[in-house]
Design a protein around this motif. Structure first.
Motif, PDB file in Angstrom:
ATOM      1  N   ARG A 205      31.278  34.685  28.075  1.00 54.88           N
ATOM      2  CA  ARG A 205      31.582  34.255  29.441  1.00 54.88           C
ATOM      3  C   ARG A 205      30.457  34.697  30.373  1.00 54.88           C
ATOM      4  NH1 ARG A 205      34.300  31.973  26.406  1.00 54.88           N
ATOM      5  NH2 ARG A 205      36.439  31.273  26.713  1.00 54.88           N
ATOM      6  N   THR A 206      30.077  33.816  31.293  1.00 55.03           N
ATOM      7  CA  THR A 206      28.924  34.058  32.149  1.00 55.03           C
ATOM      8  C   THR A 206      29.361  34.079  33.612  1.00 55.03           C
ATOM      9  OG1 THR A 206      28.435  31.704  32.434  1.00 55.03           O
ATOM     10  CG2 THR A 206      27.515  32.796  30.476  1.00 55.03           C
ATOM     11  N   TRP A 207      28.369  34.259  34.482  1.00 51.26           N
ATOM     12  CA  TRP A 207      28.661  34.233  35.920  1.00 51.26           C
ATOM     13  C   TRP A 207      29.196  32.868  36.344  1.00 51.26           C
ATOM     14  CZ3 TRP A 207      29.372  38.561  38.147  1.00 51.26           C
ATOM     15  CH2 TRP A 207      28.611  39.690  37.834  1.00 51.26           C
ATOM     16  N   ASP A 208      28.858  31.813  35.607  1.00 50.23           N
ATOM     17  CA  ASP A 208      29.385  30.483  35.937  1.00 50.23           C
ATOM     18  C   ASP A 208      30.905  30.447  35.818  1.00 50.23           C
ATOM     19  OD1 ASP A 208      26.936  29.292  36.516  1.00 50.23           O
ATOM     20  OD2 ASP A 208      26.548  28.814  34.414  1.00 50.23           O
ATOM     21  N   HIS A 209      31.441  31.122  34.811  1.00 49.65           N
ATOM     22  CA  HIS A 209      32.896  31.174  34.644  1.00 49.65           C
ATOM     23  C   HIS A 209      33.541  31.964  35.784  1.00 49.65           C
ATOM     24  CE1 HIS A 209      31.560  30.272  30.491  1.00 49.65           C
ATOM     25  NE2 HIS A 209      32.702  29.621  30.415  1.00 49.65           N
ATOM     26  N   ALA A 210      32.913  33.081  36.162  1.00 53.75           N
ATOM     27  CA  ALA A 210      33.450  33.881  37.272  1.00 53.75           C
ATOM     28  C   ALA A 210      33.420  33.096  38.572  1.00 53.75           C
ATOM     29  CB  ALA A 210      32.653  35.178  37.399  1.00 53.75           C
ATOM     30  N   LEU A 211      32.317  32.384  38.816  1.00 53.18           N
ATOM     31  CA  LEU A 211      32.206  31.587  40.038  1.00 53.18           C
ATOM     32  C   LEU A 211      33.181  30.414  40.029  1.00 53.18           C
ATOM     33  CD1 LEU A 211      28.325  31.569  40.536  1.00 53.18           C
ATOM     34  CD2 LEU A 211      30.040  32.841  41.840  1.00 53.18           C
ATOM     35  N   PHE A 212      33.486  29.910  38.838  1.00 52.13           N
ATOM     36  CA  PHE A 212      34.495  28.846  38.737  1.00 52.13           C
ATOM     37  C   PHE A 212      35.870  29.358  39.161  1.00 52.13           C
ATOM     38  CE2 PHE A 212      37.944  27.041  36.188  1.00 52.13           C
ATOM     39  CZ  PHE A 212      37.863  25.703  36.530  1.00 52.13           C
ATOM     40  N   LEU A 213      36.205  30.583  38.753  1.00 53.17           N
ATOM     41  CA  LEU A 213      37.525  31.140  39.048  1.00 53.17           C
ATOM     42  C   LEU A 213      37.652  31.645  40.481  1.00 53.17           C
ATOM     43  CD1 LEU A 213      38.286  33.194  35.802  1.00 53.17           C
ATOM     44  CD2 LEU A 213      39.458  31.141  36.587  1.00 53.17           C
ATOM     45  N   LEU A 214      36.569  32.144  41.050  1.00 55.46           N
ATOM     46  CA  LEU A 214      36.627  32.846  42.332  1.00 55.46           C
ATOM     47  C   LEU A 214      37.281  32.043  43.458  1.00 55.46           C
ATOM     48  CD1 LEU A 214      35.977  35.437  43.816  1.00 55.46           C
ATOM     49  CD2 LEU A 214      33.693  34.518  44.308  1.00 55.46           C
ATOM     50  N   PRO A 215      36.939  30.760  43.678  1.00 60.05           N
ATOM     51  CA  PRO A 215      37.602  30.022  44.760  1.00 60.05           C
ATOM     52  C   PRO A 215      39.112  29.932  44.587  1.00 60.05           C
ATOM     53  CG  PRO A 215      35.666  28.839  43.982  1.00 60.05           C
ATOM     54  CD  PRO A 215      35.914  29.936  43.007  1.00 60.05           C
ATOM     55  N   PHE A 216      39.579  29.787  43.337  1.00 59.09           N
ATOM     56  CA  PHE A 216      41.014  29.723  43.083  1.00 59.09           C
ATOM     57  C   PHE A 216      41.672  31.081  43.320  1.00 59.09           C
ATOM     58  CE2 PHE A 216      39.100  26.436  40.397  1.00 59.09           C
ATOM     59  CZ  PHE A 216      39.789  25.312  40.856  1.00 59.09           C
ATOM     60  N   THR A 217      40.951  32.152  42.988  1.00 62.74           N
ATOM     61  CA  THR A 217      41.475  33.494  43.258  1.00 62.74           C
ATOM     62  C   THR A 217      41.654  33.709  44.748  1.00 62.74           C
ATOM     63  OG1 THR A 217      40.195  34.271  41.349  1.00 62.74           O
ATOM     64  CG2 THR A 217      41.159  35.946  42.778  1.00 62.74           C
ATOM     65  N   ILE A 218      40.625  33.374  45.516  1.00 66.35           N
ATOM     66  CA  ILE A 218      40.680  33.550  46.972  1.00 66.35           C
ATOM     67  C   ILE A 218      41.797  32.700  47.575  1.00 66.35           C
ATOM     68  CG2 ILE A 218      39.411  33.202  49.125  1.00 66.35           C
ATOM     69  CD1 ILE A 218      36.837  33.810  47.569  1.00 66.35           C
ATOM     70  N   ALA A 219      41.880  31.440  47.138  1.00 65.47           N
ATOM     71  CA  ALA A 219      42.920  30.551  47.663  1.00 65.47           C
ATOM     72  C   ALA A 219      44.310  31.078  47.333  1.00 65.47           C
ATOM     73  CB  ALA A 219      42.732  29.146  47.100  1.00 65.47           C
ATOM     74  N   MET A 261      47.994  26.174  39.866  1.00 66.83           N
ATOM     75  CA  MET A 261      46.561  26.269  40.159  1.00 66.83           C
ATOM     76  C   MET A 261      45.966  27.544  39.555  1.00 66.83           C
ATOM     77  SD  MET A 261      44.771  26.780  43.879  1.00 66.83           S
ATOM     78  CE  MET A 261      45.550  28.404  44.011  1.00 66.83           C
ATOM     79  N   LEU A 262      46.657  28.658  39.745  1.00 65.97           N
ATOM     80  CA  LEU A 262      46.169  29.929  39.210  1.00 65.97           C
ATOM     81  C   LEU A 262      46.143  29.913  37.680  1.00 65.97           C
ATOM     82  CD1 LEU A 262      48.061  32.386  41.591  1.00 65.97           C
ATOM     83  CD2 LEU A 262      45.588  32.035  41.510  1.00 65.97           C
ATOM     84  N   ALA A 263      47.243  29.484  37.075  1.00 66.52           N
ATOM     85  CA  ALA A 263      47.332  29.513  35.612  1.00 66.52           C
ATOM     86  C   ALA A 263      46.363  28.529  34.972  1.00 66.52           C
ATOM     87  CB  ALA A 263      48.762  29.208  35.180  1.00 66.52           C
ATOM     88  N   SER A 264      46.278  27.323  35.510  1.00 74.64           N
ATOM     89  CA  SER A 264      45.421  26.296  34.910  1.00 74.64           C
ATOM     90  C   SER A 264      43.957  26.688  34.956  1.00 74.64           C
ATOM     91  CB  SER A 264      45.619  24.963  35.644  1.00 74.64           C
ATOM     92  OG  SER A 264      46.953  24.524  35.565  1.00 74.64           O
ATOM     93  N   SER A 265      43.509  27.223  36.086  1.00 75.37           N
ATOM     94  CA  SER A 265      42.108  27.627  36.192  1.00 75.37           C
ATOM     95  C   SER A 265      41.797  28.759  35.223  1.00 75.37           C
ATOM     96  CB  SER A 265      41.780  28.040  37.628  1.00 75.37           C
ATOM     97  OG  SER A 265      42.646  29.072  38.075  1.00 75.37           O
ATOM     98  N   ALA A 266      42.737  29.711  35.063  1.00 75.38           N
ATOM     99  CA  ALA A 266      42.506  30.826  34.137  1.00 75.38           C
ATOM    100  C   ALA A 266      42.473  30.353  32.693  1.00 75.38           C
ATOM    101  CB  ALA A 266      43.593  31.884  34.318  1.00 75.38           C
TER     102      ALA A 266
END
Length: 345
Positions: A205-219, A261-266
């Protein structure tokens, strides 16, 4: 007496939050320090200060830290989604897998891999050859679509906690069966590609995966103050909640969308991590008691801790052939769930 009890409860909550922050920090530090590659503490500190050897920088900044951050975010997603689903369905066994969300993501990822690897890249055998942004997006789309199907079925039948749970179980079983059928017919030469994802793993897992999740985490976190009061009322039957002025169907739908949204993105980012969404909310409620706010905060923190430590255990025990975190959470989750159920019944 009530004032004294309130003061003691507040003091206990403060100590619990302090312990939560301390354990979370310790877990992240341990995950950064420990691993298959032997790096001295001095080298690690040098890297964190902006220096250090190229090898140490690559291991810490490009491998361990993005893996840790992705795991922390995914753990928050799974745990919070489980907490929300258990609240609105009033079902202590509700989690993304029970509601069909994980199965929807699994089917979409399987289909995606078949088309991209098997059809368009027939000579490919590794997941790394695919663009990293596509796989999480495919899982997210499948999970949201499954959640939408479940909601529409429950809506047509008359939205209720029991019916939406039953719809989730039924839809999830169908989607899982289709996904397994596709995998079985895929061919043994390429099955390892999807099995790696299905096991639930933070490998590569790379920073791309973290950046993919981050907006959903914040939301998701920003939505918590908005859905806080409706979430508490949704713990009651529809008639009781409506008597307090709650727009039951609308608020139920909003919370369900946030959970999906949270579960699907994870699931899209790390695969289906078994038991995280089920166990963590129970752990939080066991520690916090009837303190709803504290339970919610503990759920978020414990989700990050469980995934971080689970991944660390898998790395240390498996060494070069690491044990996927999904396997670790499944093995640890069963006895932990039984222990919690025994203490709460």
């Amino acid at each position: 007496m009530n004032a004294v009890a309130s003061t003691r409860a507040g003091s206990n909550a403060g100590w619990i939050v302090f312990a939560l922050v301390a354990v979370t920090t310790a877990s992240i530090v341990a995950a950064a320090l420990l691993g298959v590659a032997d790096i001295s503490h001095n080298d690690i500190m040098a890297v964190l200060k902006g220096n250090g050897s190229d090898e140490a920088r690559a291991i810490i900044l490009d491998i361990r830290l993005p893996r840790i951050v992705t795991g922390v975010l995914a753990g928050i997603h799974f745990a919070l989604a489980g907490f929300l689903l258990q609240a609105i369905t009033r079902n202590p066994l509700a989690d993304p897998s029970l509601m069909g969300i994980s199965q929807g993501a699994t089917l979409s990822v399987t289909t995606f891999l078949m088309f991209t690897v098997y059809i368009f890249q027939p000579g490919s055998n590794t997941l790394a050859e695919l663009p990293v942004a596509w796989l999480p997006a495919a899982g997210l789309a499948g999970g949201l679509l499954a959640g939408g199907i479940i909601y529409l079925l429950a809506f047509r039948l008359g939205l209720s906690a029991m019916r939406i749970t039953l719809c989730g179980v039924a839809v999830g079983a169908v989607l899982h069966a289709i996904a397994i059928g596709l995998i079985a017919g895929w061919g043994s030469a390429r099955i390892e590609i999807i099995l790696e994802w299905l096991s639930g793993s933070l490998y590569a897992r790379t920073w791309d995966h973290a950046l993919f999740l981050l907006p959903f985490t914040i939301a998701g976190l920003l939505m918590l103050p908005v859905i806080y009061r409706p979430l508490r009322l949704l713990n009651f039957d529809a008639t009781v909640a409506q008597s307090f002025g709650l727009a039951y169907r609308r608020q139920f739908s909003i919370v369900l969308v946030v959970a999906c949204m949270l579960a699907s993105s994870a699931v899209g980012a790390v695969g289906p991590l078994v038991f995280v969404g089920l166990i963590v909310p129970h752990m939080a409620k066991f520690i916090a008691g009837r303190n709803f706010v504290l339970s919610l905060a503990l759920t978020i923190g414990l989700g990050a801790i469980v995934v971080t430590l689970g991944d660390l255990i898998g790395r240390l025990l498996g060494q070069a052939e690491e044990i996927p975190i999904g396997v670790v959470t499944a093995i640890v989750g069963v006895p932990l769930l039984l222990a919690l159920l025994r203490k709460t019944t």
